[in-house]
Scaffold this motif. Structure first.
Motif, PDB file in Angstrom:
ATOM      1  N   SER A  37      50.548  60.651  41.616  1.00 55.15           N
ATOM      2  CA  SER A  37      50.300  60.061  42.935  1.00 55.15           C
ATOM      3  C   SER A  37      48.922  59.428  42.995  1.00 55.15           C
ATOM      4  O   SER A  37      48.740  58.341  43.571  1.00 55.15           O
ATOM      5  CB  SER A  37      50.432  61.138  44.020  1.00 55.15           C
ATOM      6  OG  SER A  37      51.717  61.716  44.005  1.00 55.15           O
ATOM      7  N   THR A  38      47.935  60.094  42.414  1.00 59.88           N
ATOM      8  CA  THR A  38      46.583  59.544  42.402  1.00 59.88           C
ATOM      9  C   THR A  38      46.528  58.266  41.575  1.00 59.88           C
ATOM     10  O   THR A  38      45.899  57.276  41.969  1.00 59.88           O
ATOM     11  CB  THR A  38      45.595  60.588  41.852  1.00 59.88           C
ATOM     12  OG1 THR A  38      45.671  61.779  42.651  1.00 59.88           O
ATOM     13  CG2 THR A  38      44.176  60.072  41.867  1.00 59.88           C
ATOM     14  N   PHE A  39      47.191  58.276  40.448  1.00 58.62           N
ATOM     15  CA  PHE A  39      47.240  57.074  39.600  1.00 58.62           C
ATOM     16  C   PHE A  39      47.867  55.911  40.354  1.00 58.62           C
ATOM     17  O   PHE A  39      47.373  54.774  40.310  1.00 58.62           O
ATOM     18  CB  PHE A  39      48.020  57.383  38.332  1.00 58.62           C
ATOM     19  CG  PHE A  39      48.340  56.171  37.489  1.00 58.62           C
ATOM     20  CD1 PHE A  39      47.334  55.324  37.049  1.00 58.62           C
ATOM     21  CD2 PHE A  39      49.647  55.880  37.141  1.00 58.62           C
ATOM     22  CE1 PHE A  39      47.621  54.210  36.272  1.00 58.62           C
ATOM     23  CE2 PHE A  39      49.950  54.771  36.376  1.00 58.62           C
ATOM     24  CZ  PHE A  39      48.942  53.928  35.936  1.00 58.62           C
ATOM     25  N   VAL A  40      48.960  56.174  41.068  1.00 58.18           N
ATOM     26  CA  VAL A  40      49.628  55.125  41.835  1.00 58.18           C
ATOM     27  C   VAL A  40      48.700  54.545  42.895  1.00 58.18           C
ATOM     28  O   VAL A  40      48.682  53.332  43.141  1.00 58.18           O
ATOM     29  CB  VAL A  40      50.911  55.698  42.490  1.00 58.18           C
ATOM     30  CG1 VAL A  40      51.418  54.781  43.599  1.00 58.18           C
ATOM     31  CG2 VAL A  40      51.995  55.900  41.445  1.00 58.18           C
ATOM     32  N   ALA A  41      47.903  55.416  43.529  1.00 57.74           N
ATOM     33  CA  ALA A  41      47.057  54.977  44.639  1.00 57.74           C
ATOM     34  C   ALA A  41      45.781  54.285  44.178  1.00 57.74           C
ATOM     35  O   ALA A  41      45.207  53.480  44.918  1.00 57.74           O
ATOM     36  CB  ALA A  41      46.711  56.170  45.528  1.00 57.74           C
ATOM     37  N   LEU A  42      45.309  54.600  42.985  1.00 56.41           N
ATOM     38  CA  LEU A  42      44.050  54.035  42.514  1.00 56.41           C
ATOM     39  C   LEU A  42      44.218  52.582  42.044  1.00 56.41           C
ATOM     40  O   LEU A  42      45.244  52.216  41.493  1.00 56.41           O
ATOM     41  CB  LEU A  42      43.492  54.861  41.358  1.00 56.41           C
ATOM     42  CG  LEU A  42      42.826  56.192  41.719  1.00 56.41           C
ATOM     43  CD1 LEU A  42      42.549  57.011  40.465  1.00 56.41           C
ATOM     44  CD2 LEU A  42      41.529  55.952  42.489  1.00 56.41           C
ATOM     45  N   GLY A  43      43.157  51.813  42.267  1.00 57.17           N
ATOM     46  CA  GLY A  43      43.140  50.441  41.762  1.00 57.17           C
ATOM     47  C   GLY A  43      41.766  50.042  41.265  1.00 57.17           C
ATOM     48  O   GLY A  43      41.473  48.850  41.121  1.00 57.17           O
ATOM     49  N   GLY A  44      40.928  51.020  40.976  1.00 56.66           N
ATOM     50  CA  GLY A  44      39.545  50.734  40.626  1.00 56.66           C
ATOM     51  C   GLY A  44      39.371  50.013  39.303  1.00 56.66           C
ATOM     52  O   GLY A  44      38.509  49.126  39.182  1.00 56.66           O
ATOM     53  N   THR A  45      40.166  50.371  38.311  1.00 54.12           N
ATOM     54  CA  THR A  45      40.009  49.725  37.010  1.00 54.12           C
ATOM     55  C   THR A  45      40.458  48.272  37.059  1.00 54.12           C
ATOM     56  O   THR A  45      39.792  47.378  36.512  1.00 54.12           O
ATOM     57  CB  THR A  45      40.787  50.502  35.937  1.00 54.12           C
ATOM     58  OG1 THR A  45      40.221  51.817  35.827  1.00 54.12           O
ATOM     59  CG2 THR A  45      40.709  49.803  34.588  1.00 54.12           C
ATOM     60  N   THR A  46      41.559  48.008  37.740  1.00 54.28           N
ATOM     61  CA  THR A  46      41.986  46.625  37.912  1.00 54.28           C
ATOM     62  C   THR A  46      40.936  45.826  38.673  1.00 54.28           C
ATOM     63  O   THR A  46      40.661  44.661  38.345  1.00 54.28           O
ATOM     64  CB  THR A  46      43.333  46.578  38.646  1.00 54.28           C
ATOM     65  OG1 THR A  46      44.333  47.186  37.821  1.00 54.28           O
ATOM     66  CG2 THR A  46      43.753  45.145  38.955  1.00 54.28           C
ATOM     67  N   LEU A  47      40.320  46.437  39.657  1.00 53.69           N
ATOM     68  CA  LEU A  47      39.277  45.768  40.434  1.00 53.69           C
ATOM     69  C   LEU A  47      38.123  45.317  39.537  1.00 53.69           C
ATOM     70  O   LEU A  47      37.722  44.145  39.573  1.00 53.69           O
ATOM     71  CB  LEU A  47      38.763  46.709  41.522  1.00 53.69           C
ATOM     72  CG  LEU A  47      37.533  46.236  42.290  1.00 53.69           C
ATOM     73  CD1 LEU A  47      37.873  45.029  43.151  1.00 53.69           C
ATOM     74  CD2 LEU A  47      36.975  47.377  43.151  1.00 53.69           C
ATOM     75  N   VAL A  48      37.570  46.233  38.742  1.00 58.16           N
ATOM     76  CA  VAL A  48      36.397  45.856  37.946  1.00 58.16           C
ATOM     77  C   VAL A  48      36.785  44.896  36.824  1.00 58.16           C
ATOM     78  O   VAL A  48      36.004  44.000  36.472  1.00 58.16           O
ATOM     79  CB  VAL A  48      35.666  47.090  37.399  1.00 58.16           C
ATOM     80  CG1 VAL A  48      35.112  47.935  38.543  1.00 58.16           C
ATOM     81  CG2 VAL A  48      36.533  47.943  36.503  1.00 58.16           C
ATOM     82  N   ARG A  49      37.980  45.029  36.271  1.00 56.09           N
ATOM     83  CA  ARG A  49      38.410  44.074  35.257  1.00 56.09           C
ATOM     84  C   ARG A  49      38.550  42.670  35.842  1.00 56.09           C
ATOM     85  O   ARG A  49      38.188  41.665  35.203  1.00 56.09           O
ATOM     86  CB  ARG A  49      39.737  44.521  34.631  1.00 56.09           C
ATOM     87  CG  ARG A  49      39.608  45.739  33.723  1.00 56.09           C
ATOM     88  CD  ARG A  49      40.952  46.124  33.148  1.00 56.09           C
ATOM     89  NE  ARG A  49      40.854  47.302  32.289  1.00 56.09           N
ATOM     90  CZ  ARG A  49      41.894  47.892  31.698  1.00 56.09           C
ATOM     91  NH1 ARG A  49      43.117  47.397  31.882  1.00 56.09           N
ATOM     92  NH2 ARG A  49      41.728  48.961  30.933  1.00 56.09           N
ATOM     93  N   THR A  50      39.070  42.586  37.066  1.00 52.51           N
ATOM     94  CA  THR A  50      39.200  41.279  37.712  1.00 52.51           C
ATOM     95  C   THR A  50      37.823  40.708  38.026  1.00 52.51           C
ATOM     96  O   THR A  50      37.585  39.502  37.866  1.00 52.51           O
ATOM     97  CB  THR A  50      40.035  41.406  38.993  1.00 52.51           C
ATOM     98  OG1 THR A  50      41.300  42.010  38.679  1.00 52.51           O
ATOM     99  CG2 THR A  50      40.289  40.042  39.610  1.00 52.51           C
ATOM    100  N   GLY A  51      36.902  41.561  38.483  1.00 53.56           N
ATOM    101  CA  GLY A  51      35.533  41.104  38.710  1.00 53.56           C
ATOM    102  C   GLY A  51      34.886  40.591  37.441  1.00 53.56           C
ATOM    103  O   GLY A  51      34.178  39.562  37.455  1.00 53.56           O
ATOM    104  N   ASP A  52      35.115  41.273  36.329  1.00 52.68           N
ATOM    105  CA  ASP A  52      34.563  40.812  35.050  1.00 52.68           C
ATOM    106  C   ASP A  52      35.189  39.493  34.610  1.00 52.68           C
ATOM    107  O   ASP A  52      34.505  38.624  34.048  1.00 52.68           O
ATOM    108  CB  ASP A  52      34.768  41.880  33.974  1.00 52.68           C
ATOM    109  CG  ASP A  52      33.831  43.069  34.140  1.00 52.68           C
ATOM    110  OD1 ASP A  52      32.767  42.905  34.775  1.00 52.68           O
ATOM    111  OD2 ASP A  52      34.157  44.161  33.633  1.00 52.68           O
ATOM    112  N   ARG A  53      36.478  39.332  34.845  1.00 51.29           N
ATOM    113  CA  ARG A  53      37.131  38.057  34.515  1.00 51.29           C
ATOM    114  C   ARG A  53      36.559  36.922  35.365  1.00 51.29           C
ATOM    115  O   ARG A  53      36.332  35.804  34.869  1.00 51.29           O
ATOM    116  CB  ARG A  53      38.640  38.160  34.733  1.00 51.29           C
ATOM    117  CG  ARG A  53      39.387  38.975  33.683  1.00 51.29           C
ATOM    118  CD  ARG A  53      40.831  39.181  34.089  1.00 51.29           C
ATOM    119  NE  ARG A  53      41.534  37.917  34.299  1.00 51.29           N
ATOM    120  CZ  ARG A  53      42.616  37.793  35.068  1.00 51.29           C
ATOM    121  NH1 ARG A  53      43.108  38.841  35.710  1.00 51.29           N
ATOM    122  NH2 ARG A  53      43.194  36.624  35.195  1.00 51.29           N
ATOM    123  N   MET A  54      36.311  37.202  36.644  1.00 56.12           N
ATOM    124  CA  MET A  54      35.705  36.185  37.495  1.00 56.12           C
ATOM    125  C   MET A  54      34.328  35.800  36.967  1.00 56.12           C
ATOM    126  O   MET A  54      33.984  34.604  36.898  1.00 56.12           O
ATOM    127  CB  MET A  54      35.591  36.723  38.925  1.00 56.12           C
ATOM    128  CG  MET A  54      34.881  35.772  39.889  1.00 56.12           C
ATOM    129  SD  MET A  54      35.766  34.218  40.165  1.00 56.12           S
ATOM    130  CE  MET A  54      37.042  34.797  41.310  1.00 56.12           C
TER     131      MET A  54
END
Length: 324
Positions: free
Chosen positions: A96-113
């Motif tokens: 459930s925690t894994f489903v709710a978390l999005g922090g790694t995708t967030l920082v990866r997208t920020g790095d791509r930007m």
């Protein structure tokens, strides 16, 4: 009060579930296909076809029905997990925690930007911006894209990482899943477009309530972690106290002001969405953020997420050892 041995047996599954959920997010990030949050979003959109009316009451019913259904499903899953023993509870909380978390995708997208901006590829940066926020990318130059991305990283460090971890600690499986439902609905209908100004009111206010504590924990942890990116805890706290209340959001302003102070940059200013232009207040001192500052922001976000995991684990241990 629990004895030491019983206390260890009670907190073990909670701590394991939190740590495993955070670790899974670090390793796998958001699934590209079949993400449960996307499934929930499609269900919410389907229900909206029948529940929509241009009024607050209809929106409140829509929000309550969806969040309530998720919370009941989470409670049922947790009850079933208890029958499998402590590690069944741990596995269910981890998932459930894994489903709710999005922090790694967030920082990866920020790095791509940051990589697109460093390469001067504004077309790719503009195409990526909707993955971070709902602003109109076509009106933004390189500086505007860097600022928008950094503000989104700051705000969503709270929404996509700190808040799920705290709600997992406070409310277990139903708590963390209900939080993700609330936050998803806010993203879908909680904005001030003509269609959702009234219908989305309940979702937006519920999201404000659910994120009140997490935003302030995020700001405190950003100040604590500021030295890791060459920043100042004192300036982070100063910007939080001085500037956050001027932001139109009671929570986004807290996280953004703390990040601005921690990084020594100035955020805020004209902010264009597809349906309106807002003149946001200035947050922090210093120059407008650069690509290097965006990279520092993603590093700060990672540090805050790790610190939030420790904070949530301590909270879990404290609450469960007291018999909650």
């Amino acid at each position: 009060m629990f004895g030491a041995g019983r206390c260890a047996r009670v907190i073990g599954p909670g701590l394991t579930g939190l740590a495993a959920g955070y670790g899974a997010d670090l390793l796998f990030a958001d699934p590209r296909h079949g993400h449960p949050v996307a499934v929930f979003g499609r269900a919410a959109a389907a229900l909206e076809q029948h529940s929509y009316a241009d009024g607050r009451a209809a929106g409140a019913w829509h929000t309550a029905a969806l969040v309530g259904a998720v919370a009941v499903a989470g409670a049922a899953a947790e009850r079933l997990a208890r029958r499998a023993g402590p590690w069944g509870v741990a596995a269910t909380l981890a998932a459930s925690t894994f489903v709710a978390l999005g922090g790694t995708t967030l920082v990866r997208t920020g790095d791509r930007m940051a990589a697109h901006l460093a390469a001067g590829d504004l077309a790719a940066a503009r195409a990526l911006l909707p993955s971070l926020c709902g602003r109109d990318p076509h009106s933004l130059d390189a500086d505007g894209l860097a600022r928008a991305a950094l503000e989104s990283v700051a705000e969503n460090t709270s929404d996509a990482a700190v808040a799920p971890l705290l709600w997992a600690a406070l409310g277990g499986v139903p708590g963390v899943l209900a939080y993700r439902a609330v936050n998803t609905l806010d993203a879908m209908i909680g904005h001030r477009s003509p269609r959702y100004r009234r219908f989305g009111w309940a979702a937006a206010r519920l999201d404000d309530l659910a994120n009140y504590l997490p935003a302030r924990v995020t700001a405190a942890l950003a100040a604590l972690c500021a030295p890791l990116v060459g920043g100042s805890p004192r300036e982070a706290l100063r910007a939080w106290r001085r500037d956050a209340a001027r932001h139109p959001s009671p929570n986004a302003g807290v996280a953004e002001a703390a990040f601005a102070g921690a990084l020594g940059v100035r955020l805020g200013g004209p902010t264009r969405y597809a349906y309106r232009l807002e003149i946001r207040p200035t947050l922090g001192d210093g120059p407008a953020p650069s690509v290097a500052d965006l990279r520092r922001a993603t590093r700060l976000s990672r540090a805050v997420q790790a610190a939030a995991t420790v904070t949530a684990a301590l909270l879990t241990a404290s609450l469960r050892c007291r018999g909650r």
